[in-house]
Design an enzyme around this catalytic site. Structure first.
Site, mmCIF file in Angstrom:
data_model
loop_
_atom_site.group_PDB
_atom_site.id
_atom_site.type_symbol
_atom_site.label_atom_id
_atom_site.label_comp_id
_atom_site.label_asym_id
_atom_site.label_seq_id
_atom_site.Cartn_x
_atom_site.Cartn_y
_atom_site.Cartn_z
ATOM 1 C CG ASP A 1 1.428 -7.979 7.043
ATOM 2 O OD1 ASP A 1 0.541 -7.118 7.246
ATOM 3 O OD2 ASP A 1 1.980 -8.123 5.954
ATOM 4 N N GLY B 1 1.465 -7.440 14.269
ATOM 5 C CA GLY B 1 1.875 -6.136 14.799
ATOM 6 C C GLY B 1 1.720 -5.035 13.775
ATOM 7 C CG ASP B 2 0.765 -0.340 13.237
ATOM 8 O OD1 ASP B 2 1.773 0.064 12.613
ATOM 9 O OD2 ASP B 2 -0.322 0.262 13.226
ATOM 10 C CG PHE B 3 5.378 -1.810 9.571
ATOM 11 C CD1 PHE B 3 4.855 -0.581 9.241
ATOM 12 C CD2 PHE B 3 5.380 -2.825 8.602
ATOM 13 C CE1 PHE B 3 4.337 -0.338 7.982
ATOM 14 C CE2 PHE B 3 4.847 -2.597 7.333
ATOM 15 C CZ PHE B 3 4.323 -1.349 7.033
ATOM 16 C CG HIS C 1 6.767 0.866 -2.980
ATOM 17 N ND1 HIS C 1 6.542 0.429 -4.266
ATOM 18 C CD2 HIS C 1 6.004 0.078 -2.181
ATOM 19 C CE1 HIS C 1 5.683 -0.575 -4.240
ATOM 20 N NE2 HIS C 1 5.340 -0.813 -2.992
HETATM 21 C C1 LIG Z 1 2.917 -4.013 -0.620
HETATM 22 S S1 LIG Z 1 2.707 -5.298 0.549
HETATM 23 C C2 LIG Z 1 4.272 -6.108 0.497
HETATM 24 C C3 LIG Z 1 4.188 -7.573 0.703
HETATM 25 C C4 LIG Z 1 5.492 -8.367 0.562
HETATM 26 N N1 LIG Z 1 6.524 -7.881 1.417
HETATM 27 C C5 LIG Z 1 5.964 -8.377 -0.867
HETATM 28 O O1 LIG Z 1 6.875 -7.663 -1.235
HETATM 29 O O2 LIG Z 1 5.401 -9.146 -1.665
HETATM 30 C C6 LIG Z 1 2.752 -4.379 2.060
HETATM 31 C C7 LIG Z 1 2.494 -5.223 3.293
HETATM 32 O O3 LIG Z 1 2.641 -4.395 4.440
HETATM 33 C C8 LIG Z 1 1.619 -4.683 5.351
HETATM 34 N N2 LIG Z 1 1.350 -3.521 6.215
HETATM 35 C C9 LIG Z 1 0.768 -2.361 5.870
HETATM 36 N N3 LIG Z 1 0.705 -1.527 6.930
HETATM 37 C C10 LIG Z 1 1.271 -2.198 7.958
HETATM 38 C C11 LIG Z 1 1.523 -1.863 9.309
HETATM 39 N N4 LIG Z 1 1.176 -0.662 9.784
HETATM 40 N N5 LIG Z 1 2.133 -2.756 10.095
HETATM 41 C C12 LIG Z 1 2.490 -3.987 9.600
HETATM 42 N N6 LIG Z 1 2.292 -4.361 8.306
HETATM 43 C C13 LIG Z 1 1.687 -3.473 7.507
HETATM 44 C C14 LIG Z 1 0.420 -5.011 4.487
HETATM 45 O O4 LIG Z 1 -0.548 -5.762 5.188
HETATM 46 C C15 LIG Z 1 1.096 -5.784 3.350
HETATM 47 O O5 LIG Z 1 1.142 -7.151 3.611
#
Ligand SMILES: C[S@@+](CC[C@H](N)C(=O)[O-])C[C@H]1O[C@@H](n2cnc3c(N)ncnc32)[C@H](O)[C@@H]1O
Length: 354
Positions: free
Chosen positions: A217, A243-245, A263
Site C-alpha cells: 500500500d 509502494g504505488d501500484f 472499482h
Molecule cells: C478501497 S481500499 C481497499 C482496502 C482493502 N483491500 C479492502 O478491501 O478492505 C483501497 C486501498 O488502496 C490503496 N491505494 C490507493 N491508491 C494506491 C496506490 N496508488 N498505490 C498503492 N495503494 C493505493 C489505499 O491506500 C487503500 O488502502
C-alpha cells in the site's frame, strides 16, 4: 394501504394494479430509509453501543454520559429499540446480541469503522447524488479544488486510521471466506495489494500458518498495517511493502489479492493494474479480485450497483463491474482459467491463473 386487482377491459394495457396487489410500503421504506440509517450512524458516532456493552443504563444515566439534550434522548434511544438495535427492560437500555458483538469498539469483531466512515464521509457525499447523476463528476473533496481522497488521507494519520479500520469493517466477512475457500495449502506466499489495515492478509495468515504474506500500500499505511499485524500476532509472517501500484512493481508471490481496488479506478487504470499483476506473478500464480460485484444481468445485486454510484460520488472514474466483465479484462491481460465464486452477501471473487 394497497390497491387490489380489478377487471381488465379488453384492449386496454394491463397495469401492475390490474394483475397484482400493490403497496407503497417499499417506496416509503426506501424513501425515508435515511432516517433509520442516520439514527444508527449517530449512535455509532456517540459510541453508544460501546458504553452499553459495559453496563446497561437507564435514560438519565445514558443521557448524561452521551451528552444528549433532554428533548432528544428518549426518542433517539427508543427509536433504536424500535429499529432492533437496543433492548429496553424496565427503563434500562442494553445492547442486542448483534450490536454487542459488532458495535462495541473494544471487541475484535467491531465493524463500526465502516459505519464511522459512512457517517463522516459517505452520508454527506450521497446528499449530492443528483448533481453527480447530471454531471458525472465526483462530489468529493476534489469538487472545490481539494486533493484526491488517498492523498488527503495520507496527510492525516487519524483519518487514515479511521479509513483503514472502516475498510476492515467492510471486508472482514469476505476476508474470512477467502481464507477458507481458496486452496491456500498449495501455495507458500501471497500479497494483498492495496491492503489498508491488512485484514485480508491477517485473516489468510491466521488461517494458514504455513504462509508468508505481504501487504502492499502507499507508504503512509505502514504503521497502520504493522500495528494491526502485531495485534493479531502474525507480524512475524506479514511484511508491509510500501509502494504505488501505478508506478512500482508488485511483489512476486504465488497469489496476489486485490480487494476493493479495481472499482476505484477507470477502465484504463483497471487494465493497467491487471497487467501489473500479470507481470509480477510467476507462471501458475493466481490473482484473486474481490468486490461487491454487480450480477451479470445488472438487476439484482443492489449493493454492487449502489457501490458503483458511491464510486461515482467519490472518484473521478471508478465504477463497479460484473464477474463477466472482470474475467474478460483478466483474459485480455493474459490470464487463463478465470472463474467466479460467490462469497458472503453481495460479494464475489474472481480467480484467474497466469
Ligand atoms: C478501497 S481500499 C481497499 C482496502 C482493502 N483491500 C479492502 O478491501 O478492505 C483501497 C486501498 O488502496 C490503496 N491505494 C490507493 N491508491 C494506491 C496506490 N496508488 N498505490 C498503492 N495503494 C493505493 C489505499 O491506500 C487503500 O488502502
Amino acid at each position: 394501504m394497497s390497491a387490489t386487482t380489478t377487471s381488465t377491459a379488453v384492449g386496454t394495457q394491463p397495469t401492475p394494479a390490474d394483475v397484482t396487489e400493490v403497496s407503497p410500503e417499499s417506496i416509503l421504506q426506501v424513501g425515508i430509509g435515511f432516517w433509520a440509517s442516520k439514527t444508527l450512524l449517530s449512535a455509532v458516532e456517540l459510541e453508544l453501543f460501546t458504553h452499553l456493552a459495559d453496563h446497561p443504563q437507564d435514560l438519565e444515566t445514558l443521557r448524561a454520559r452521551l451528552g444528549l439534550h433532554r428533548r432528544s434522548a428518549r426518542d433517539f434511544l427508543d427509536a433504536l429499540v424500535a429499529l432492533g438495535f437496543l433492548h429496553r427492560t424496565d427503563g434500562v437500555y442494553r445492547n442486542t446480541a448483534a450490536t454487542d458483538a459488532f458495535l462495541d469498539k473494544r471487541k475484535a469483531a467491531y465493524i463500526g469503522g465502516m459505519l464511522e466512515m459512512a457517517n463522516a464521509r459517505l452520508y454527506g457525499l450521497w446528499g449530492h447524488l443528483t448533481e453527480a447523476l447530471r454531471t458525472g463528476e465526483p462530489q468529493n473533496e476534489t469538487k472545490h479544488g481539494g486533493a484526491p481522497l488517498f492523498e488527503q488521507l495520507c496527510a492525516d494519520p487519524e483519518r487514515l486510521k479511521q479509513f483503514a479500520a472502516g475498510m476492515t469493517g467492510t471486508s472482514r466477512a469476505v476476508n474470512l471466506e477467502i481464507a477458507k475457500r481458496f486452496p491456500w495449502a498449495d501455495v507458500a506466499t501471497f500479497a494483498d495489494i492495496g491492503t489498508a489495515q491488512g485484514d485480508a492478509a491477517v485473516q489468510i495468515a491466521l488461517a494458514h500458518p504455513h504462509l508468508t504474506g505481504y501487504g502492499f500500500d502507499l507508504p503512509a499505511l505502514a504503521p497502520v498495517f504493522e500495528d494491526y499485524a502485531h495485534q493479531n500476532q502474525v507480524d512475524e509472517r506479514l511484511t508491509f511493502v510500501p509502494g504505488d501500484f501505478f508506478t512500482d512493481t508488485l511483489p512476486t508471490v504465488d497469489v496476489l489479492v486485490m480487494g476493493h481496488i479495481l472499482h476505484d479506478w477507470n477502465l484504463e487504470e483497471k487494465r493497467s493494474l491487471l497487467a501489473k499483476a500479470y507481470d509480477a506473478l510467476p507462471a501458475g500464480g493466481s490473482l484473486i479480485v474481490y468486490e461487491a460485484m454487480i450480477d451479470d444481468d445488472r438487476s439484482s445485486n443492489a449493493v454492487g450497483l449502489l457501490m458503483s454510484l458511491t464510486m461515482l460520488l467519490g472518484t473521478p472514474g471508478g465504477f463497479d463491474f460484473t464477474p463477466s466483465e472482470c474475467m474478460g479484462w483478466m483474459r485480455e491481460a493474459g490470464f487463463r482459467d478465470a472463474r467466479v465464486e460467490q462469497l458472503t452477501g453481495p460479494n464475489s471473487m474472481v480467480v484467474a491463473v497466469k
